[in-house]
Every structure is written in structure tokens, then in C-alpha cells.
Design an enzyme around this catalytic site. Structure first.
Site, PDB file in Angstrom:
ATOM      1  N   LYS A  63      27.412  14.784  14.714  1.00  0.00           N
ATOM      2  CA  LYS A  63      28.181  15.910  14.837  1.00  0.00           C
ATOM      3  C   LYS A  63      28.362  16.801  13.719  1.00  0.00           C
ATOM      4  O   LYS A  63      29.166  17.407  13.002  1.00  0.00           O
ATOM      5  CB  LYS A  63      29.508  15.543  15.242  1.00  0.00           C
ATOM      6  CG  LYS A  63      30.054  14.779  16.252  1.00  0.00           C
ATOM      7  CD  LYS A  63      29.263  14.891  17.407  1.00  0.00           C
ATOM      8  CE  LYS A  63      29.558  16.223  18.058  1.00  0.00           C
ATOM      9  NZ  LYS A  63      28.527  16.380  19.352  1.00  0.00           N
TER      10      LYS A  63
ATOM     11  N   HIS B 271      19.749  10.232  14.011  1.00  0.00           N
ATOM     12  CA  HIS B 271      21.026   9.907  13.187  1.00  0.00           C
ATOM     13  C   HIS B 271      20.725   8.530  12.385  1.00  0.00           C
ATOM     14  O   HIS B 271      21.833   8.158  11.557  1.00  0.00           O
ATOM     15  CB  HIS B 271      22.303   9.680  14.038  1.00  0.00           C
ATOM     16  CG  HIS B 271      22.482  10.764  14.837  1.00  0.00           C
ATOM     17  ND1 HIS B 271      22.502  12.332  14.383  1.00  0.00           N
ATOM     18  CD2 HIS B 271      23.286  10.929  15.908  1.00  0.00           C
ATOM     19  CE1 HIS B 271      23.016  12.959  15.364  1.00  0.00           C
ATOM     20  NE2 HIS B 271      23.581  12.202  16.374  1.00  0.00           N
TER      21      HIS B 271
ATOM     22  N   SER C 235      35.348  16.688  15.258  1.00  0.00           N
ATOM     23  CA  SER C 235      34.358  17.099  16.254  1.00  0.00           C
ATOM     24  C   SER C 235      33.956  15.798  17.128  1.00  0.00           C
ATOM     25  O   SER C 235      33.828  15.768  18.253  1.00  0.00           O
ATOM     26  CB  SER C 235      32.974  17.457  15.651  1.00  0.00           C
ATOM     27  OG  SER C 235      32.035  17.989  16.559  1.00  0.00           O
TER      28      SER C 235
HETATM   29  P1  A3P Z   1      32.445  21.305  16.537  1.00  0.00           P
HETATM   30  O1  A3P Z   1      32.805  20.000  17.770  1.00  0.00           O
HETATM   31  O2  A3P Z   1      33.110  21.258  15.343  1.00  0.00           O
HETATM   32  O3  A3P Z   1      32.495  22.415  17.479  1.00  0.00           O
HETATM   33  P2  A3P Z   1      25.680  17.725  16.594  1.00  0.00           P
HETATM   34  O4  A3P Z   1      24.600  18.787  17.242  1.00  0.00           O
HETATM   35  O5  A3P Z   1      25.097  17.291  15.333  1.00  0.00           O
HETATM   36  O6  A3P Z   1      26.307  16.889  17.656  1.00  0.00           O
HETATM   37  O7  A3P Z   1      26.834  18.705  16.022  1.00  0.00           O
HETATM   38  C1  A3P Z   1      27.998  19.569  16.862  1.00  0.00           C
HETATM   39  C2  A3P Z   1      28.692  20.291  16.232  1.00  0.00           C
HETATM   40  O8  A3P Z   1      27.758  21.402  15.751  1.00  0.00           O
HETATM   41  C3  A3P Z   1      29.654  20.908  17.213  1.00  0.00           C
HETATM   42  O9  A3P Z   1      30.737  21.252  16.388  1.00  0.00           O
HETATM   43  C4  A3P Z   1      28.926  22.162  17.860  1.00  0.00           C
HETATM   44  O10 A3P Z   1      30.311  23.159  18.205  1.00  0.00           O
HETATM   45  C5  A3P Z   1      28.521  22.593  16.398  1.00  0.00           C
HETATM   46  N1  A3P Z   1      27.381  23.463  16.673  1.00  0.00           N
HETATM   47  C6  A3P Z   1      26.268  23.770  17.415  1.00  0.00           C
HETATM   48  N2  A3P Z   1      25.715  24.815  17.331  1.00  0.00           N
HETATM   49  C7  A3P Z   1      26.287  25.619  16.551  1.00  0.00           C
HETATM   50  C8  A3P Z   1      26.033  26.915  16.033  1.00  0.00           C
HETATM   51  N3  A3P Z   1      24.875  27.674  16.349  1.00  0.00           N
HETATM   52  N4  A3P Z   1      26.880  27.430  15.145  1.00  0.00           N
HETATM   53  C9  A3P Z   1      27.872  26.702  14.633  1.00  0.00           C
HETATM   54  N5  A3P Z   1      28.260  25.334  15.184  1.00  0.00           N
HETATM   55  C10 A3P Z   1      27.412  24.866  16.251  1.00  0.00           C
END
Ligand code: A3P
Length: 311
Positions: A58, A125, A155
Site C-alpha cells: 500500500k 513486497h 490504506s
Molecule cells: P489509498 O488506499 O490511500 O488510496 P499499492 O499499489 O502499493 O497497493 O498502493 C495502493 C495505494 O496507492 C492506494 O492508496 C491507491 O489509491 C494509491 N494509488 C494508486 N495509484 C495512484 C496514483 N496514480 N496516484 C496516487 N495514488 C495512487
């Protein structure tokens, strides 16, 4: 994305239950992680043109992957093949039906990566010490994305909250485990600090989610320079647009519409595209949880100059 799995023999599949917790080396991992895959990383054949995206969960994994995909695809989301980034190398190849039916035989995702054409984008990860040694001997490039831990855990709570995994990862337990360093993948503090200490190696780039948010154009430029892939002004603009939260959501929605939803919705339910903002922790933490978190944070980050923006 539908994959052709016919080229894999029965020997490639492993017996693995995705319901419950997984322990390896005294560390708890997500149930989608296969211990034998972590072992396999010791001899995994890294290629010198691999691009690894390493994160604690996340923290912006998919965002960084999408930027790299877009750089390799000259800013065009339509031509991206997301096969290698629909999972993490240490996990199973996720199929919603087998998950729902509780099937116990799965194909480890690294077997798919093994056969993928170069240049491969590989997500993991895993803490640095479990990543293949070939990363450094082959000088494969590693992009490490770090995010402020309050937003990471917030998140994560949203992400797993409605799933079966949510049962044993409910908020207060998750918060405590996060602070204790006993959550999935071990201590977040060790995870980020180890990569921070390696940031000067020429094959490694350390980026922060909050910096990417503040200046997305600079983030794309930094990543393109690191990958030694110069961009025209026009391509740069396209990448900034398509890797914005809105742009990525559009691409992911399209992938899902085309029936390839397992890629963009983990466990077939939770989208990787959620809120995409800094400081959503403020709606999740109580005042006392925040005070306790700050106390632990000060203590565990006392030995590093790594700093995060929480606002
Ligand atoms: P939130 O749950 O705070 O919205 P991962 O890819 O490591 O699983 O992380 C997911 C997090 O990155 C989520 O955060 C998601 O909304 C955010 N995210 C994904 N794409 C994004 C983007 N283009 N800009 C900003 N945040 C992004």
C-alpha cells in the site's frame, strides 16, 4: 488477465492454502505468499534489464509500475502488457475462482515471471534480504517506493477490511502489529530503513509517495532518468496524465471492463485505486492512537535521517 497456463506442468504447481497466515523465517506473510517462492528467490535468474518495484504494501506499488510501463510504452496505456505486474513475485498466480473455492494447488507467480519477455517489470513486497542476490550482481534496477506509515496502515485497513483476510487484520490489531513490527512482511521500519541505506547504489532509486504526489512530473522524470530512457516533452505529458490517479483509474476500469479484473482488483474485490491522497490517516486514527503511533515512530526512526510528510 487470462494467461495461457498450458505450458506449465503439474510439477510447477504447489500445494498452498490461501486461507490462514503464512510464516517463513519467523516472519508472518500474507496468505498469498508461498514460502517455497521466497526460498526460490535465492537462485532466481535475474536479468540485467529487469526493473524491480520494491515496496511495503500500500505504498504506491501499482503507481510506480504504471509509470514504468508507460515509459516503456512511450506514454500509451493501450499497448501495456501488465502480465508481470498483476501480482508480486513471492505470491501465487492469483485466480479469483480458485481463491473463492479454497483450492489448494496454485502456480507460483515467479514461474510466470521466469518466462516473461524482457524487459520485465517485477513487483515485490519482500524485505531486501529476501530479494534475489542476482539483482545486485546483474545490476538490475530497483525502484523502492516508500509512503508515510500512517497512510500505509490506513490504506491497508481499507483494502483488506471487507475481505476474509480482514477478519484477522482488524484495525486495532493491525495497528498494534504494525507498531510492533509483527505485521505481514515484518517490520515496516526495517523495510524502509534498509532500502533508504542502500539508496546511493547506482542500481537503486528511492522515491517517496508524498513527493510523487507533490510533483508528479518530476517523479516521472526522475524515474525515466534512472531507467536511462529519455522522454520527449510530448511523451512526458502523456505519462503524467495517464499515471495520475484519474488517468490510472480510467486504464484500470478499462482492463476490468474487458474482463481482466483479477489484475486490478485483489481478491476480486478491492481495487488498488482507492483514494490516492496524502493524510487520509486523519480520518482513521483516534487522537490517542495517533499519540501512541508518534511515540513508537520517534523511537524506531531515531537512528535514521529518513523523514516522511504526514500532511
Ligand atoms: P489509498 O488506499 O490511500 O488510496 P499499492 O499499489 O502499493 O497497493 O498502493 C495502493 C495505494 O496507492 C492506494 O492508496 C491507491 O489509491 C494509491 N494509488 C494508486 N495509484 C495512484 C496514483 N496514480 N496516484 C496516487 N495514488 C495512487
Amino acid at each position: 488477465m487470462d494467461m495461457d497456463l498450458s505450458s506449465y506442468s503439474a510439477d510447477d504447481w504447489v500445494e498452498h492454502s490461501v486461507h490462514g497466515s503464512v510464516y517463513h523465517d519467523g516472519i508472518k506473510f500474507s496468505a498469498l505468499v508461498v514460502p517455497s517462492s521466497i526460498e526460490a528467490m535465492k537462485t532466481f535468474d535475474v536479468r540485467n534489464d529487469d526493473i524491480w518495484i520494491n515496496t511495503y504494501s500500500k505504498s504506491g506499488t501499482h503507481w510506480a509500475s504504471e509509470i514504468v510501463h508507460l515509459i516503456l510504452n512511450h506514454g500509451n496505456p493501450e499497448t501495456i502488457d501488465r502480465t508481470t505486474t498483476q501480482g508480486n513475485i513471492e505470491m501465487i498466480y492469483f485466480q479469483k475462482d480458485s481463491y473463492d473455492e479454497g483450492k489448494t494447488r496454485h502456480l507460483p507467480f515467479y514461474k510466470i515471471i521466469e518466462k516473461a519477455p524482457s524487459p520485465r517489470i517485477v513487483q515485490s513486497h519482500l524485505p531486501v534480504r529476501y530479494l534475489p542476490p542476482g539483482i545486485d550482481s546483474k545490476k538490475a534496477k530497483v525502484i523502492y517506493v516508500a509512503r508515510n506509515p500512517k497512510d500505509v496502515i490506513t490504506s491497508l485497513d481499507r483494502f483488506v477490511g471487507n475481505t476474509e483476510m480482514g477478519d484477522f487484520i482488524r484495525w486495532q490489531g493491525a495497528l498494534k502489529e504494525f507498531m510492533d513490527g509483527t505485521r505481514n512482511y515484518g517490520s515496516w521500519f526495517d523495510h524502509v530503513k534498509t532500502s533508504w541505506n542502500l539508496r546511493h547504489q547506482e542500481n537503486r532509486l528511492f522515491v517517496k509517495y508524498e513527493d510523487m504526489k507533490r510533483d508528479p512530473r518530476e517523479a516521472v522524470l526522475t524515474i525515466s532518468r534512472f531507467l536511462e530512457r529519455p522522454l520527449s516533452e510530448e511523451t512526458l505529458e502523456k505519462i503524467v496524465e495517464h499515471s495520475s490517479f484519474k488517468g490510472m483509474k480510467k486504464s484500470y476500469d478499462k482492463v476490468e471492463e474487458e474482463g481482466k479484473g483479477d489484475l486490478v482488483k485483489a481478491l476480486g474485490k478491492q481495487s488498488y485505486m482507492n483514494k490516492g491522497v496524502v493524510a487520509s490517516w486523519k480520518k482513521r486514527f483516534t487522537v490517542s492512537e495517533n499519540e501512541e503511533f508518534d511515540r513508537v515512530y520517534q523511537e524506531k526512526m531515531a537512528d535514521t535521517d529518513l523523514r516522511f510528510d504526514f500532511e
